[in-house]
Scaffold this motif. Sequence first.
Motif, mmCIF file in Angstrom:
data_model
loop_
_atom_site.group_PDB
_atom_site.id
_atom_site.type_symbol
_atom_site.label_atom_id
_atom_site.label_comp_id
_atom_site.label_asym_id
_atom_site.label_seq_id
_atom_site.Cartn_x
_atom_site.Cartn_y
_atom_site.Cartn_z
ATOM 1 N N ALA A 106 0.737 -0.916 0.059
ATOM 2 C CA ALA A 106 0.071 0.106 -0.036
ATOM 3 C C ALA A 106 0.963 1.157 0.098
ATOM 4 N N TYR A 107 0.674 2.201 -0.889
ATOM 5 C CA TYR A 107 1.403 3.349 -1.138
ATOM 6 C C TYR A 107 0.553 4.481 -0.941
ATOM 7 N N ILE A 108 0.867 5.419 0.239
ATOM 8 C CA ILE A 108 0.067 6.503 0.464
ATOM 9 C C ILE A 108 1.074 7.574 -0.006
ATOM 10 N N ASP A 109 0.626 8.513 -1.090
ATOM 11 C CA ASP A 109 1.617 9.630 -1.567
ATOM 12 C C ASP A 109 0.937 10.815 -1.005
ATOM 13 N N THR A 110 2.131 11.704 -0.417
ATOM 14 C CA THR A 110 1.366 12.898 0.009
ATOM 15 C C THR A 110 2.174 14.213 -0.658
ATOM 16 N N GLU A 111 3.047 13.906 -1.684
ATOM 17 C CA GLU A 111 3.856 14.921 -2.352
ATOM 18 C C GLU A 111 3.567 14.624 -3.789
ATOM 19 N N GLY A 112 2.848 13.832 -4.341
ATOM 20 C CA GLY A 112 2.805 13.462 -5.870
ATOM 21 C C GLY A 112 4.149 13.148 -6.222
ATOM 22 N N THR A 113 4.995 12.044 -5.765
ATOM 23 C CA THR A 113 6.029 11.599 -6.367
ATOM 24 C C THR A 113 6.009 10.095 -6.792
ATOM 25 N N PHE A 114 5.065 9.547 -6.511
ATOM 26 C CA PHE A 114 4.915 8.136 -6.936
ATOM 27 C C PHE A 114 4.763 7.992 -8.393
ATOM 28 N N ARG A 115 5.663 7.150 -9.187
ATOM 29 C CA ARG A 115 5.763 6.946 -10.362
ATOM 30 C C ARG A 115 6.004 5.512 -10.907
ATOM 31 N N PRO A 116 4.548 4.928 -11.349
ATOM 32 C CA PRO A 116 4.645 3.578 -11.570
ATOM 33 C C PRO A 116 5.492 3.268 -12.669
ATOM 34 N N GLU A 117 5.749 4.173 -13.795
ATOM 35 C CA GLU A 117 6.666 3.629 -14.777
ATOM 36 C C GLU A 117 8.097 3.352 -14.170
ATOM 37 N N ARG A 118 8.502 3.993 -13.125
ATOM 38 C CA ARG A 118 9.736 3.896 -12.471
ATOM 39 C C ARG A 118 9.927 2.335 -11.775
ATOM 40 N N LEU A 119 8.743 1.716 -11.727
ATOM 41 C CA LEU A 119 8.725 0.341 -10.971
ATOM 42 C C LEU A 119 9.007 -0.554 -12.208
ATOM 43 N N ILE A 120 9.115 -0.550 -13.566
ATOM 44 C CA ILE A 120 9.121 -1.295 -14.651
ATOM 45 C C ILE A 120 10.571 -1.778 -14.741
ATOM 46 N N PRO A 121 11.397 -0.803 -14.841
ATOM 47 C CA PRO A 121 12.906 -1.303 -14.899
ATOM 48 C C PRO A 121 13.388 -2.022 -13.357
ATOM 49 N N ILE A 122 12.682 -1.957 -12.270
ATOM 50 C CA ILE A 122 13.125 -2.310 -10.787
ATOM 51 C C ILE A 122 12.441 -3.770 -10.999
ATOM 52 N N ALA A 123 11.428 -3.852 -11.344
ATOM 53 C CA ALA A 123 10.650 -5.132 -11.668
ATOM 54 C C ALA A 123 11.627 -6.091 -12.530
ATOM 55 N N GLU A 124 11.955 -5.428 -13.401
ATOM 56 C CA GLU A 124 12.789 -6.350 -14.525
ATOM 57 C C GLU A 124 14.204 -6.782 -14.012
ATOM 58 N N ARG A 125 14.658 -6.025 -13.141
ATOM 59 C CA ARG A 125 16.099 -6.196 -12.375
ATOM 60 C C ARG A 125 15.932 -7.595 -11.624
ATOM 61 N N PHE A 126 14.569 -7.635 -10.788
ATOM 62 C CA PHE A 126 14.312 -8.763 -9.971
ATOM 63 C C PHE A 126 13.616 -9.923 -10.732
ATOM 64 N N GLY A 127 13.535 -9.677 -12.151
ATOM 65 C CA GLY A 127 13.029 -11.047 -12.784
ATOM 66 C C GLY A 127 11.454 -11.146 -12.547
ATOM 67 N N LEU A 128 10.787 -10.019 -12.438
ATOM 68 C CA LEU A 128 9.356 -10.164 -11.982
ATOM 69 C C LEU A 128 8.412 -9.349 -13.250
ATOM 70 N N ASP A 129 7.293 -9.686 -13.449
ATOM 71 C CA ASP A 129 6.390 -9.229 -14.574
ATOM 72 C C ASP A 129 5.894 -7.960 -14.028
ATOM 73 N N SER A 130 6.167 -6.744 -14.780
ATOM 74 C CA SER A 130 5.839 -5.609 -14.241
ATOM 75 C C SER A 130 4.464 -5.243 -14.229
ATOM 76 N N THR A 131 3.613 -5.918 -14.998
ATOM 77 C CA THR A 131 1.991 -5.609 -14.972
ATOM 78 C C THR A 131 1.611 -6.464 -13.570
ATOM 79 N N ALA A 132 2.003 -7.532 -13.270
ATOM 80 C CA ALA A 132 1.772 -8.235 -11.963
ATOM 81 C C ALA A 132 2.127 -7.480 -10.756
ATOM 82 N N VAL A 133 3.434 -6.784 -10.915
ATOM 83 C CA VAL A 133 3.831 -5.958 -10.019
ATOM 84 C C VAL A 133 2.988 -4.768 -9.442
ATOM 85 N N LEU A 134 2.568 -4.165 -10.435
ATOM 86 C CA LEU A 134 1.792 -2.968 -10.336
ATOM 87 C C LEU A 134 0.376 -3.171 -9.962
#
Length: 293
Positions: A106-134
Motif C-alpha cells: 500500500a502506497y500513500i503519496d502526500t507529495e505527488g512523487t509516486f511514478r508507476p513507470e519507475r517500477l518497470i525497470p526495477i521489476a525487470e531487475r528482479f525478474g518479475l512481471d511488471s504488470t503483476a507488480v503494479l
Amino acid sequence: MMQTKKSLCNIKGLSEAKVEKICEAAEKVVNLGYVTGNEYLHKRKSVVRITTGSNALDTLLGGGIETMAITEVFGEFRTGKTQLAHTLCVTTQLPLNMHGGNGKVAYIDTEGTFRPERLIPIAERFGLDSTAVLDNIVFARAYTAEHQSNLLYSLAAKMAEEPFRLVIVDSIMALFRVDFTGRGELADRQQKLAQMLSKLSKIAAEFNVGIFMTNHVIADPGGGTFVADPKKPAGGHVLAHAATIRLMLRKGKGEQRICKVYDAPNLPEAESISSSLFCCIQITAGGITDCKD
C-alpha cells in the motif's frame, strides 16, 4: 481491543452497553495481557525482513525492513528516500526465499512523487512481471493531513481480506507542515500526528506488515556554528518515539548515498563514518543497489 471505549461509542449504533459486551467478548478471543518472554519470542519468529535491494543496507538493518515495526528514513531532498520506497514496492513482492515479503504493498503519496513507470525497470531487475507488480500495489494520493489519516481506515479493511506486507507513506510530515502553521497550532498538530502514528503502529501489529515512511529534515537554529550538520528530522519527539527504526540518508559522490542508523532498539547508534553502522548505496535504473566503489 486496540481502541478506547470512548472512540467505539462514537460509532453510530454502538451504545455504552453494546461496547461493554463487545469488549468482554473480544477479551476472550484475543489475549492482550501478559505473556512470557519465550511466548513473545515465538511470536517474533513471524516477523519478515524485506530486502531493500542492497546487500550492504540489508546487513545494516539485520536483514531488511522489518514487519510489525515502523521504519523511518529521513534526509534532504535528492538523497534517495523515494527511490528506496519504489524499490521496496517491488522487493516486497518477491518470495520469502528471495528475502521478499510475498505480499502486496500500500502506497500513500502526500507529495505527488509516486511514478508507476519507475517500477518497470526495477521489476525487470528482479525478474518479475511488471504488470503483476503494479497490480499488487494499491495507491492513494493524500491531499490533507486529515485525508491521510482517514485513508488508514479503508486500508485496514483491505488488509483483512488481502495479504499485504508493507505500507509506504511518502512522506509522513509534508501535509502536517502545510495544514498546521505557527506555534499556536503546534500542539494540535502533534496530537493529530500522534493519533495517526498510533493507527500505523496498530496496523503493523495486527496484520504483520512493515510500515516504511519517509520524512523531511528541518534546519535547527539552535544547532550552533560548530555543529557539522545543523539539520534534524521533522516531527519532533512525537515522531521520534513512534518510529521503531530511524535511518538517515545523505548525499555522497555522484549517485552514491550514505545511510546511517540513527536510532534502533537492536542496534547501537553509529558515532563515526568508520563504523560498520554506515553503508554506501547508489541509485540505478534498477532502484537502490550496492555501491561499486
